[in-house]
Design a protein around this motif. Structure first.
Motif, short mmCIF file in Angstrom:
data_model
loop_
_atom_site.label_atom_id
_atom_site.label_comp_id
_atom_site.label_asym_id
_atom_site.label_seq_id
_atom_site.Cartn_x
_atom_site.Cartn_y
_atom_site.Cartn_z
N SER A 233 3.26 -14.50 -22.44
CA SER A 233 4.30 -15.32 -21.80
C SER A 233 4.07 -16.81 -22.01
O SER A 233 4.93 -17.62 -21.67
CB SER A 233 4.38 -15.00 -20.31
OG SER A 233 3.21 -15.37 -19.63
N HIS B 282 -1.15 -10.06 -12.98
CA HIS B 282 -0.23 -10.81 -13.83
C HIS B 282 1.16 -10.91 -13.18
O HIS B 282 1.78 -11.98 -13.20
CB HIS B 282 -0.11 -10.16 -15.21
CG HIS B 282 -1.17 -10.60 -16.17
ND1 HIS B 282 -1.40 -11.92 -16.48
CD2 HIS B 282 -2.07 -9.88 -16.91
CE1 HIS B 282 -2.38 -12.01 -17.36
NE2 HIS B 282 -2.80 -10.80 -17.64
N ALA C 93 5.59 -12.37 -17.52
CA ALA C 93 4.18 -12.45 -17.12
C ALA C 93 3.28 -11.94 -18.23
O ALA C 93 3.72 -11.22 -19.13
CB ALA C 93 3.94 -11.65 -15.83
N SER D 47 1.17 -13.41 -10.39
CA SER D 47 0.90 -14.82 -10.73
C SER D 47 2.06 -15.70 -10.29
O SER D 47 1.88 -16.90 -10.06
CB SER D 47 0.65 -14.97 -12.23
OG SER D 47 1.81 -14.62 -12.98
N HIS D 48 3.24 -15.12 -10.15
CA HIS D 48 4.40 -15.88 -9.69
C HIS D 48 4.31 -16.23 -8.21
O HIS D 48 5.10 -17.05 -7.72
CB HIS D 48 5.68 -15.07 -9.93
CG HIS D 48 6.05 -14.96 -11.38
ND1 HIS D 48 6.72 -15.95 -12.05
CD2 HIS D 48 5.81 -13.98 -12.29
CE1 HIS D 48 6.90 -15.58 -13.31
NE2 HIS D 48 6.36 -14.39 -13.49
N MET E 104 -4.58 -15.13 -9.78
CA MET E 104 -3.65 -14.01 -9.62
C MET E 104 -4.36 -12.81 -8.98
O MET E 104 -3.75 -12.05 -8.22
CB MET E 104 -3.06 -13.62 -10.98
CG MET E 104 -4.06 -13.10 -11.99
SD MET E 104 -3.28 -12.82 -13.61
CE MET E 104 -4.59 -11.90 -14.44
N CYS F 61 10.34 -7.49 -14.38
CA CYS F 61 9.26 -8.28 -14.97
C CYS F 61 8.94 -7.75 -16.35
O CYS F 61 8.63 -6.56 -16.50
CB CYS F 61 8.02 -8.23 -14.07
SG CYS F 61 6.66 -9.28 -14.69
N THR G 268 -0.85 -17.85 -17.27
CA THR G 268 -0.50 -16.82 -18.24
C THR G 268 -1.75 -16.13 -18.79
O THR G 268 -1.71 -14.96 -19.17
CB THR G 268 0.31 -17.41 -19.41
OG1 THR G 268 -0.46 -18.43 -20.05
CG2 THR G 268 1.62 -18.00 -18.91
N PRO H 22 6.09 -18.11 -15.58
CA PRO H 22 4.84 -18.52 -14.93
C PRO H 22 4.33 -19.83 -15.51
O PRO H 22 4.53 -20.12 -16.70
CB PRO H 22 3.88 -17.37 -15.26
CG PRO H 22 4.38 -16.85 -16.56
CD PRO H 22 5.89 -16.98 -16.52
N LEU I 2 6.25 -7.71 -18.79
CA LEU I 2 4.80 -7.94 -18.80
C LEU I 2 4.29 -7.77 -20.22
O LEU I 2 4.32 -6.66 -20.77
CB LEU I 2 4.11 -6.96 -17.85
CG LEU I 2 2.59 -7.01 -17.74
CD1 LEU I 2 2.12 -8.40 -17.36
CD2 LEU I 2 2.09 -6.00 -16.74
#
Length: 341
Positions: free
Chosen positions: A278, A115, A274, A118-119, A312, A137, A306, A301, A139
């Protein structure tokens, strides 16, 4: 030389496979399961059976869309945990079998690491640049709520986390208390856009430091509605949009209060979001407002990343491959992963 990674994700009720070349996404295929709506939540046994049916065609489709032969795969990354044990077992077993058949390295990935990373999924058509290190982050998902200080792709420090339930569960349980269908988070988000977020107020938990708690506030919502319904049996129906707006705003306030403190304490101005929650439009809007007010560099993201997805996982696998972090065939899935990996 470019590295081609097959990623496999099966932590809950979505079966997904993706192909990345380094971090460039070539394909990302998902198969969702609608059967759980009738039960108001994910049924583990049904989820694992659906994974068994979906995983072969999903992987085959991912290879086809990427125009990659299975022999061209350099490594196979899979979600080891956390998640539903039966679901994870399907993905783990398939990844092991394919790695053995192709004589390719096997790479275990922590779902939460995926997660965060994922960026770092690069899209063929381009897109926003990933955050520089270090960054914070937030999360947020159905099973986890954490504030992380991310030092590098594979090195994180947990600054704060929930001591009981996750915010995603609070969204879904709140929706269930109001009589809404599963999954409740997106439904609350939809109604909230039409309601008054200041119509009702709920008590906030008092938790020291940067940790969260979401168990008690669900009980407070239950008691609040119980008292109102005793006076007016149609209270929820008549005030549904306002209730959803207030509940969503309440949860977002709790999340942002601690994130703001974390940013002030660490003096880090790069902030990322994330996890499954998100995708919530209210949370994204509030993050944008706070970023504008506080001078944060904000990273949201794409909505498609998401949810639980293999893109990811594949990108996380790429970074672990570069570090030589290879798993053995003895690796077993973990329903609770205590550390990032």
């Amino acid at each position: 030389m470019a590295v081609t990674i097959l990623g496999i994700e099966s932590s809950c009720d979505d079966t997904s496979a993706a192909i990345v070349r380094d971090t460039l996404l070539l394909s990302n295929v998902m198969a969702s399961q609608d059967v759980h709506k009738a039960y108001g939540g994910v049924v583990p046994e049904l989820a694992s059976r659906a994974h068994q049916q979906n995983i072969v065609p999903v992987v085959a489709r991912a290879l086809q869309l990427a125009n990659v032969r299975k022999e061209e795969i350099d490594a196979i990354a899979f979600t080891r945990g956390p998640g539903l044990l039966g679901s994870l077992l399907v993905g783990t077993s398939f990844a092991k079998g394919l790695a053995l058949a192709l004589d390719r390295p096997l790479i275990e990935v922590n779902h939460l690491t995926g997660h965060v990373l994922s960026h770092f999924v690069r899209l063929p058509q381009g897109g926003p640049s990933p955050p520089d290190f270090p960054f914070l982050c937030l999360l947020v998902s159905g099973g986890h709520t954490q504030i992380l200080q991310v030092h590098s792709p594979l090195h994180y420090a947990v600054l704060g986390q929930t001591i009981d339930d996750a915010v995603g569960e609070a969204f879904d349980k709140g929706a269930k208390i109001m009589g809404l269908e599963y999954p409740g988070g997106p439904i609350i988000d939809k109604y909230a856009q039409e309601g008054d977020a200041k119509a009702f107020r709920f008590a906030k938990p008092r938790i020291a430091g940067l940790d969260y708690s979401f168990s008690g506030i669900k009980t407070s919502l239950l008691y609040f509605l119980r008292d109102r319904l005793s006076d007016d049996p149609d209270f929820i129906t008549q005030h549904l949009a306002d209730l959803c707006a207030c509940w969503q705003s309440h949860l977002i306030d709790i999340l942002l209060d601690k994130l703001i403190k974390a940013a002030a304490q660490t003096r880090i101005r790069r902030v990322a979001l994330a996890g499954g929650v998100s995708a919530n439009s209210g949370l994204r809007a509030r993050m944008q407002a706070e970023a504008a007010q506080r001078g944060w560099e904000l990273f949201l993201p794409p909505i498609r990343f998401t949810t639980d997805n293999a893109a990811m996982i594949a990108v996380a696998g790429f970074y672990k491959y570069k570090e030589g972090l290879i798993s053995t065939l003895e690796v077993a899935p973990l329903s609770r992963a205590r550390e990032f990996a």
